[in-house]
Design a protein around this motif. Structure first.
Motif, short mmCIF file in Angstrom:
data_model
loop_
_atom_site.label_atom_id
_atom_site.label_comp_id
_atom_site.label_asym_id
_atom_site.label_seq_id
_atom_site.Cartn_x
_atom_site.Cartn_y
_atom_site.Cartn_z
N VAL A 155 0.89 -1.15 0.00
CA VAL A 155 0.00 0.00 0.00
C VAL A 155 0.94 1.21 0.00
N PRO A 156 0.46 2.40 -0.29
CA PRO A 156 1.37 3.55 -0.33
C PRO A 156 2.22 3.68 0.93
N GLU A 157 3.53 3.72 0.76
CA GLU A 157 4.53 3.93 1.81
C GLU A 157 4.79 2.71 2.68
N LEU A 158 4.05 1.61 2.51
CA LEU A 158 4.23 0.44 3.35
C LEU A 158 4.32 -0.83 2.53
N ARG A 159 5.03 -1.81 3.07
CA ARG A 159 5.03 -3.17 2.56
C ARG A 159 4.38 -4.05 3.63
N LEU A 160 3.50 -4.93 3.20
CA LEU A 160 2.71 -5.74 4.12
C LEU A 160 2.87 -7.22 3.80
N ARG A 161 2.73 -8.04 4.84
CA ARG A 161 2.75 -9.49 4.66
C ARG A 161 1.80 -10.11 5.67
N ASP A 162 1.03 -11.10 5.22
CA ASP A 162 0.03 -11.75 6.08
C ASP A 162 0.61 -13.01 6.71
#
Length: 486
Positions: free
Chosen positions: A45-52
């Protein structure tokens, strides 16, 4: 975490018996890992990296092996863009509630952006919420009886939320090292439980509007008695800011009281009564923009009379907004478990209802309307009649009554451990907090050795969300040397 390297062959190039053996090993390995932890790929997402991350945990940690019934716990990992391959300390965020899932990031902003600059942030859905085997109005109907539901719900308090956090930490943090915890509101209550029973898993703890009362028995009654004064003050401040709403709300109360059945039907099938209307104070009086949201909601309470002589009625817009405002249909766990978060070896016995009854001369909406007084809204309280008037809660009325009478709640805090605490702790205490009373918070703070306090009236209970990272930055400064010790 250790990495397993597997050399892959095309299965048809192997003998049949070998193909079967390799397939069995791979299937067993996948099943073994699936039992504990499954991590997904990084996404943005804008400005972030995410992982579930998905974890399989015991419902009851006192049981093990084949005896244990398992549930899932979901956690979303968040880092600043470009830092997903860097080794950074872990920070677990515990959401307020009980019964609400962790935030769903749409961009890097506010406290989360601040935290992700230096940490790998773990947004864990507490058990029963979000994607952690959610207890919804439909899923709970699978239970065959109210007692069966109560026997299930007893595992969904702070003690087992901490057990889940420890389970996740040991699988996620390299070498199962300690991590930092940020607890907002009820999440802060969980943080103090964490300090009580698993301090070895903690590196630092930050509490925002989340220092709980830790007395024996049920402290709910003490909480509601302490919070009544701030609730009245917030009502008075609201009407001072929006004096035009005094008459509007009185007229709504009179309309509801004079309607057939003492209220008007809600879109979901429930009923809006005068006392139900007062529930709007839960978020309308206690958050930074609550006054404005409440005022704008009442701006559209009446349908316009577009045909001369037409009957005056409350608008569908208002009725629909009222139900969405309260979130009991999407997060019923809050209503069911709210008073139990204050219980240690004692029953709550509908503490909020008892305290309100003692002060009915101040909170009787119909009487206030008839006498021309402002109608006072209520705060963070759950009442037994809600399980009659709110459609989504009706199937759980018997379970709610059983929970209110349940006495054998296990301990949530250990004063001896807290008195000897060595984990660095920093807490934001909001002077005008309507949800967590400052006097009760200060009593508990005196029991936590080494805690550093920031008492402020700059923010309300929602300060972490509203402060654009300032609240977290201030607390971190208290522990990292950027703020003076004295």
């Amino acid at each position: 975490m250790q990495t397993l390297s597997v050399r892959l062959f095309h299965r048809n190039s192997l003998p049949t018996q070998t193909r079967y053996f390799c397939s069995s090993i791979i299937s067993s390995f996948a099943a073994m890992n699936h039992q504990k932890h499954l991590a997904g790929p990084w996404y943005s997402v804008p400005e972030l990296r995410l992982r579930d991350h998905h974890f399989t945990v015991p419902l009851d940690y006192s049981q093990s092996g084949s005896q244990s019934h398992n549930i899932s716990v979901f956690a979303r990992e968040a880092v600043a863009v470009g830092k997903e391959n860097q080794d950074m300390p872990y920070l677990l965020y515990l959401q307020g509630g009980p019964g609400f899932e962790s935030p769903r990031p749409t961009e890097g902003s506010g406290w989360l952006s601040k935290a992700c600059e230096e940490h790998s942030v773990i947004l864990m859905d507490q058990r029963g919420t979000g994607l952690s085997t959610p207890l919804t109005t439909s899923s709970m109907l699978q239970m065959k009886s109210a007692q069966e539901l109560v026997d299930y719900l007893k595992y969904f308090r702070a003690d087992n939320i901490v057990n889940d956090a420890e389970f996740v930490r040991k699988l996620l943090v390299p070498n199962a090292g300690p991590w930092k915890v940020l607890g907002q509101s009820f999440g802060g209550f969980c943080g103090v439980t964490y300090l009580s029973f698993a301090p070895e898993g903690l590196k630092e703890v930050y509490l925002t509007g989340g220092i709980p009362p830790i007395g024996d028995g049920c402290t709910a009654e003490a909480v509601y008695k302490a919070c009544i004064g701030p609730i009245i003050t917030q009502n008075e401040k609201y009407y001072k800011r929006y004096p035009q709403d005094i008459k509007i709300i009185r007229d709504v109360v009179s309309h509801l009281e004079q309607s057939e059945g003492g209220g008007v039907p809600l879109p979901s099938g429930g009923i809006l009564t005068p006392r139900g209307l007062q529930l709007l104070g839960l978020t309308g009086l206690g958050s930074s923009t609550g006054f404005e949201r409440l005022h704008y909601l009442f701006e559209r309470v009446w349908d316009p009379v577009i045909v001369p002589g037409a009957k005056k009625q409350i608008s569908y817009y208002f009725l629909n907004a009222f139900e969405k405002w309260l979130s009991f249909d999407t997060n019923p766990l809050y209503a069911l478990m709210h008073e139990s978060i204050y219980c240690q070896g004692a029953a709550s016995q509908w503490a909020a209802h008892r305290i309100r009854t003692e002060l009915e001369h101040k909170f009787d909406a119909v009487k206030a309307a008839k006498e021309g007084r402002p109608v006072f809204l209520t705060g963070e309280m759950v009442f037994p009649w809600m399980f009659d008037e709110i459609h989504a809660l009706r199937p759980f009325k018997e379970a709610a009554n059983l929970l209110a009478e349940k006495k054998d709640w296990p301990p949530l805090y250990n004063k001896t451990t807290l008195n000897k605490n060595t984990v660095p702790v920093a807490a934001a205490v909001y002077y005008e907090d309507m949800f967590v009373n400052i006097n009760l918070a200060m009593e508990t703070a005196a029991e936590i050795a080494g805690i550093r306090l920031w008492v402020t009236n700059e923010y309300m209970h929602s300060g972490l969300r509203d402060g654009s990272g300032h609240v977290l930055d201030h607390l971190m400064g208290l522990l990292n040397g950027k703020k003076p010790l004295f």
